[in-house]
Write a protein that holds these residues in place. Structure first.
Motif, PDB file in Angstrom:
ATOM      1  N   UNK A  55       0.835  -1.203   0.000  1.00 47.33           N
ATOM      2  CA  UNK A  55       0.000   0.000   0.000  1.00 47.33           C
ATOM      3  C   UNK A  55       0.870   1.252   0.000  1.00 47.33           C
ATOM      4  N   UNK A  56       1.798   1.318   0.934  1.00 51.33           N
ATOM      5  CA  UNK A  56       2.735   2.437   1.074  1.00 51.33           C
ATOM      6  C   UNK A  56       2.035   3.787   0.996  1.00 51.33           C
ATOM      7  N   UNK A  57       1.101   3.990   1.903  1.00 50.53           N
ATOM      8  CA  UNK A  57       0.364   5.256   1.967  1.00 50.53           C
ATOM      9  C   UNK A  57      -0.076   5.464   3.412  1.00 50.53           C
ATOM     10  N   UNK A  58       0.628   6.349   4.114  1.00 53.91           N
ATOM     11  CA  UNK A  58       0.425   6.519   5.547  1.00 53.91           C
ATOM     12  C   UNK A  58      -1.003   6.724   5.980  1.00 53.91           C
ATOM     13  N   UNK A  59      -1.647   7.786   5.484  1.00 53.38           N
ATOM     14  CA  UNK A  59      -3.015   8.105   5.906  1.00 53.38           C
ATOM     15  C   UNK A  59      -3.969   6.964   5.585  1.00 53.38           C
ATOM     16  N   UNK A  60      -3.819   6.378   4.409  1.00 51.04           N
ATOM     17  CA  UNK A  60      -4.705   5.289   3.994  1.00 51.04           C
ATOM     18  C   UNK A  60      -4.506   4.053   4.863  1.00 51.04           C
ATOM     19  N   UNK A  61      -3.274   3.781   5.256  1.00 56.25           N
ATOM     20  CA  UNK A  61      -3.018   2.628   6.112  1.00 56.25           C
ATOM     21  C   UNK A  61      -3.612   2.836   7.502  1.00 56.25           C
ATOM     22  N   UNK A  62      -3.542   4.050   8.004  1.00 52.42           N
ATOM     23  CA  UNK A  62      -4.163   4.343   9.291  1.00 52.42           C
ATOM     24  C   UNK A  62      -5.682   4.200   9.199  1.00 52.42           C
ATOM     25  N   UNK A  63      -6.248   4.707   8.107  1.00 56.12           N
ATOM     26  CA  UNK A  63      -7.694   4.577   7.905  1.00 56.12           C
ATOM     27  C   UNK A  63      -8.082   3.111   7.800  1.00 56.12           C
ATOM     28  N   UNK A  64      -7.269   2.333   7.077  1.00 53.30           N
ATOM     29  CA  UNK A  64      -7.545   0.907   6.917  1.00 53.30           C
ATOM     30  C   UNK A  64      -7.546   0.196   8.267  1.00 53.30           C
ATOM     31  N   UNK A  65      -6.609   0.563   9.138  1.00 53.91           N
ATOM     32  CA  UNK A  65      -6.575  -0.045  10.476  1.00 53.91           C
ATOM     33  C   UNK A  65      -7.861   0.256  11.235  1.00 53.91           C
ATOM     34  N   UNK A  66      -8.305   1.488  11.129  1.00 56.93           N
ATOM     35  CA  UNK A  66      -9.541   1.881  11.822  1.00 56.93           C
ATOM     36  C   UNK A  66     -10.728   1.082  11.292  1.00 56.93           C
ATOM     37  N   UNK A  67     -10.800   0.932   9.979  1.00 59.74           N
ATOM     38  CA  UNK A  67     -11.907   0.188   9.363  1.00 59.74           C
ATOM     39  C   UNK A  67     -11.832  -1.299   9.709  1.00 59.74           C
ATOM     40  N   UNK A  68     -10.606  -1.835   9.758  1.00 61.13           N
ATOM     41  CA  UNK A  68     -10.428  -3.241  10.127  1.00 61.13           C
ATOM     42  C   UNK A  68     -10.908  -3.476  11.560  1.00 61.13           C
ATOM     43  N   UNK A  69     -10.560  -2.552  12.451  1.00 59.91           N
ATOM     44  CA  UNK A  69     -10.966  -2.686  13.857  1.00 59.91           C
ATOM     45  C   UNK A  69     -12.485  -2.619  14.015  1.00 59.91           C
ATOM     46  N   UNK A  70     -13.157  -1.960  13.042  1.00 54.61           N
ATOM     47  CA  UNK A  70     -14.614  -1.845  13.093  1.00 54.61           C
ATOM     48  C   UNK A  70     -15.309  -3.012  12.379  1.00 54.61           C
ATOM     49  N   UNK A  71     -14.504  -3.913  11.821  1.00 47.24           N
ATOM     50  CA  UNK A  71     -15.064  -5.065  11.132  1.00 47.24           C
ATOM     51  C   UNK A  71     -15.604  -4.756   9.749  1.00 47.24           C
ATOM     52  N   UNK A  72     -15.083  -3.711   9.117  1.00 44.14           N
ATOM     53  CA  UNK A  72     -15.543  -3.297   7.789  1.00 44.14           C
ATOM     54  C   UNK A  72     -15.105  -4.307   6.729  1.00 44.14           C
TER      55      UNK A  72
END
Length: 242
Positions: A55-72
């Protein structure tokens, strides 16, 4: 390629590494925190490093972590990160006019390494930029991000569970840190942030959409609304001028 050409390419590559060194140092705390949060979210070491590599995209990786934690769902995560990173099309198109002509594969390879920071360094360099210089800038930046993501996960594994869980606050702190300076400098950004938050709240609280789709829909709708208002203003100004 002759000896002189190889020396020249090597010199430009080293120059690029020197220019990108400040980016690599700046990535250290952000990548480290990402690795820690990835561990907290439940990602393994290999998954964390692979995400940073692919991915190599800081903001997107942080967003992805948040979405993963929410079960998205996977599709919602991919779509959201795509929307966040769509600006990179414009950035790489702009750099294609700045960097010397080279093979398509060379352009595709270094285009993957273009971030907000590497773009700024390359775009502000005077005159034409060589491919070697670009690879130097993006190479050291990329290695720093991937390496320290792994280091963050490794350190995270040894931290107390309570401290690991508290690291989730860093996710929101990063978003606030990115947003506040933009809010101060642009009313448009402030309106966009407020509108997106309002749409997301409506979709989530009403139960119309799941968390992931609420974020996607809020992002698209707010961006469309803001651009439409800007277009109306410009059209109105042009009519007044007539």
């Amino acid at each position: 390629m002759g000896t002189t050409a190889l020396r020249s390419a090597s010199s430009h590559f080293r120059e690029g590494i020197q220019a990108g060194l400040s980016i690599a140092i700046g990535y250290f705390p952000i990548a480290l925190t990402f690795g820690l949060l990835a561990k907290t979210t439940g990602l393994s070491m290999s998954e964390t490093v692979l995400m940073s590599m692919i991915v190599y995209a800081g903001a997107s990786q942080y967003i992805a972590l948040n979405l993963i934690s929410l079960g998205t769902g996977v599709f919602e995560i991919v779509l959201t990160t795509f929307i966040v990173n769509i600006r990179h099309f414009l950035m790489t198109t702009s750099l294609s006019q700045k960097v010397e002509q080279d093979s398509l594969w060379a352009k595709i390879t270094y285009a993957f390494g273009i971030t907000d920071e590497t773009f700024s360094v390359i775009a502000t360099k005077e005159g034409k930029v060589t491919t070697g210089y670009v690879f130097g800038v993006v190479g050291i930046s990329y290695c720093s991000w991937v390496f320290f993501s792994g280091v963050g996960h490794l350190f995270g594994a040894g931290l107390p569970q309570t401290l690991q869980e508290s690291m989730s606050v860093a996710l929101y702190a990063m978003f606030v840190g990115l947003l506040v300076p933009s809010l101060k400098g642009s009313k448009k950004v402030a309106f966009l942030a407020v509108t997106a938050a309002a749409f997301n709240s409506i979709f989530t609280l009403s139960g119309l959409l799941s968390t992931g789709w609420a974020i996607v829909a809020a992002t698209l709708l707010s961006a469309t609304l803001v651009e439409w208002i800007e277009w109306v203003k410009k059209k109105g100004g042009a009519n007044d001028g007539d």
